[in-house]
Scaffold this active site. Structure first.
Site, PDB file in Angstrom:
ATOM      1  N   LYS A  11      -5.285 -26.923   9.163  1.00 25.14           N
ATOM      2  CA  LYS A  11      -6.565 -26.574   8.547  1.00 25.14           C
ATOM      3  C   LYS A  11      -7.046 -27.718   7.659  1.00 25.14           C
ATOM      4  O   LYS A  11      -6.234 -28.407   7.023  1.00 25.14           O
ATOM      5  CB  LYS A  11      -6.400 -25.288   7.722  1.00 25.14           C
ATOM      6  N   SER A  27     -11.028 -17.538   6.264  1.00 20.70           N
ATOM      7  CA  SER A  27     -11.684 -18.838   6.382  1.00 20.70           C
ATOM      8  C   SER A  27     -10.973 -19.801   7.324  1.00 20.70           C
ATOM      9  O   SER A  27     -11.442 -20.911   7.568  1.00 20.70           O
ATOM     10  CB  SER A  27     -11.760 -19.485   4.996  1.00 20.70           C
ATOM     11  N   SER A  35      -7.198 -14.950   4.584  1.00 15.79           N
ATOM     12  CA  SER A  35      -7.814 -16.000   5.401  1.00 15.79           C
ATOM     13  C   SER A  35      -6.971 -16.469   6.573  1.00 15.79           C
ATOM     14  O   SER A  35      -7.450 -17.239   7.404  1.00 15.79           O
ATOM     15  CB  SER A  35      -8.177 -17.203   4.527  1.00 15.79           C
TER      16      SER A  35
END
Length: 508
Positions: free
Chosen positions: A79, A160, A184
């Site tokens: 990420k 997210s 997330s």
């Protein structure tokens, strides 16, 4: 037919060892897949040169019979809020668009040390503030399960960490690293039909993870199976001198029993009544009930429990999140690093203009709201009160996991992960970021408030052909039992995402 997509990590590395498959060939295929599935927008940046070099080094180790471990040559995505040496780390924000860290996050350095092949950086909501991966500098990430990836009928990937979930679901990589502050990792795992693990707070180092909420941030793991999650966790977990919040106790590698050896007769499962909430779809409720019945039929004790402060949890989470955001975002001033405006009439004007240009509306709103809560006149009314209620929420979990009376105690909580299957993008953006987070994080954020481990596992398909998932939670550092039960459920439901996704059938 790319048979390797059906393998787990242990089967993959076994094929490397016997020469059936090459790490370099697999990496080339992964990079090609990432380009062919560019419409997903799962990656914000691929690193082909570094990945191919790592794959070549891995190949040489296998040829000399000296692999580094179970992750040697395994493709993994990171990420874009984890620092990566020499590779831009932007948090999907203009503020950090040109930031190139001089060091690796501990999670990344441990994966590299284990011989993993890091393909690149994945898309996310700006500074991890969102539940859909729609608020990104690079545009939204699409869900591979969407009926149509080109028109307005595509589904969100969740957030997210939607880019990481989408990459794993699409078969581009075997695992991915995300972050989990209020769900997330588990939220996008649920929508994309993969396994998403949030370990106990402090079990995995946060060093190099650009913070959102320091007291809740946890590096998360995506994979297509529970056993693959365990392999990654065993590599990245453990004390870190660079992170004072890591648990100092040495990490003991997890080894899950074989399916046929899992005995559920001594396992106590709790069903929190407060999670049967407004907005819960009938399909998710039915899935929840069926899995509870499966566990009970296998000999587990299943009973209803109460977590009375759950209803207040989302409001407390929102207040604490915004307060810590206001503090963490103060460092981005356009002076030391980050986006710098051209307006230099005064230091104050430079600060203001840099932040106005560098942050999107979501980030600005959370900063302003957090600072409002932290004003002297509001501090006790909002921040202090939220901290007190957070303690009550943690005590709710402690009461069910560590009750003094044996008959009142449970080992695992079974809940929905998300209230529905993945919504259409056009429907999702009809609500504000704040309102969507309040809905999407309802079932997931209490685990972050209490610091306990939680995992989301896919169970079946909805009538719309989309994944439906459930969440398991347990007490701190009880990952072995948590993942053992998750693995048993996984074996019973036999959910194989790659066989069902329309956009992938032609590649298998």
């Amino acid at each position: 037919m790319r048979r390797h997509l059906q393998w787990n990590i242990k089967q993959l590395t076994a094929s490397y060892a016997d020469g059936q498959l090459s790490p370099r060939r697999l990496t080339e295929q992964a990079l090609e897949d990432a380009k062919n599935l560019k419409t997903l927008n799962a990656f914000v940046r691929l690193t082909p040169e570094k990945a191919l070099q790592q794959a070549e080094d891995s190949l040489k180790r296998y040829q000399s019979k000296k692999p580094k471990g179970i992750l040697d040559g395994v493709t993994i995505a990171i990420k874009d809020n984890f620092c990566t040496e020499g590779i831009p780390t932007t948090c999907a924000s203009k503020m950090l668009q040109d930031f190139v860290p001089p060091y690796d996050a501990t999670v990344c350095s441990r994966l590299k040390k284990a011989g993993a092949v890091l393909l690149g950086k994945t898309n996310m909501d700006q500074f991890a503030m969102g539940a859909g991966t729609v608020d990104s500098l690079y545009g939204p990430t699409k869900n591979i399960w969407s009926e149509d990836l080109e028109e307005d009928r595509w589904r969100i990937a969740g957030g997210s960490s939607g880019g990481s979930a989408s990459a794993v679901a699409a078969g581009i990589c075997y695992a991915a690293i995300g972050s989990d502050t209020g769900g997330s990792t588990r939220n996008p795992a649920s929508y994309c039909g993969v396994v998403g693990l949030k370990p106990t707070y402090g079990l995995v180092s946060r060093h190099g993870l650009i913070p959102l909420v320091n007291s809740m941030d946890v590096p998360g793991i995506f994979a297509r199976s529970v056993s693959d999650c365990v392999d990654v966790l065993n590599t990245v977990a453990g004390p870190d001198t660079l992170d004072s919040t890591t648990i100092r106790k040495p990490y003991e590698h997890l080894s899950l029993p074989e399916i046929e050896n899992i005995d559920l007769s001594t396992v106590r499962i709790g069903i929190p009544k407060e999670y049967h909430c407004e907005g819960l779809s009938s399909e998710v409720l039915e899935t929840w009930s069926k899995v509870a019945d499966l566990l009970e039929c296998a000999g587990a004790s299943v009973r209803q429990v109460s977590l009375p402060n759950t209803a207040a949890s989302i409001f407390v989470y929102s207040i604490l999140n915004q307060c810590e955001v206001a503090s963490n975002m103060a460092r981005y001033d356009g002076i030391e690093y980050g986006h710098r405006a051209t307006d230099e009439r005064s230091t104050e004007q430079l600060y203001a203009q840099s932040r106005a240009e560098g942050f999107n509306d979501v980030v600005k709103t959370r900063i302003l709201t957090g600072n409002f809560f932290l004003l002297r006149k509001n501090y006790d009314l909002y921040f202090e009160k939220a901290l007190r209620v957070r303690r009550l929420i943690a005590e709710d979990f402690a009461k069910v996991f560590e009750a003094s009376q044996e008959e009142d105690r449970v080992d695992i909580l079974l809940t929905p992960t998300t209230l529905t299957d993945a919504p259409l993008y056009k429907d999702f953006v009809g609500l504000t970021n704040r309102d969507q987070c309040a809905v999407q994080d309802f079932c997931t954020q209490p685990a972050n408030m209490a610091g306990i481990p939680a995992v989301s596992i896919p169970i079946r398909l909805s009538k719309s052909g989309l994944p439906l998932s459930l969440q398991l939670m347990s007490k701190s550092l009880n990952e072995k039992l948590l993942l053992t039960v998750a693995r048993w459920i996984e074996a019973q439901v036999d959910f194989d995402s790659l066989q069902h996704i329309p956009h992938l059938k032609s590649t298998l």
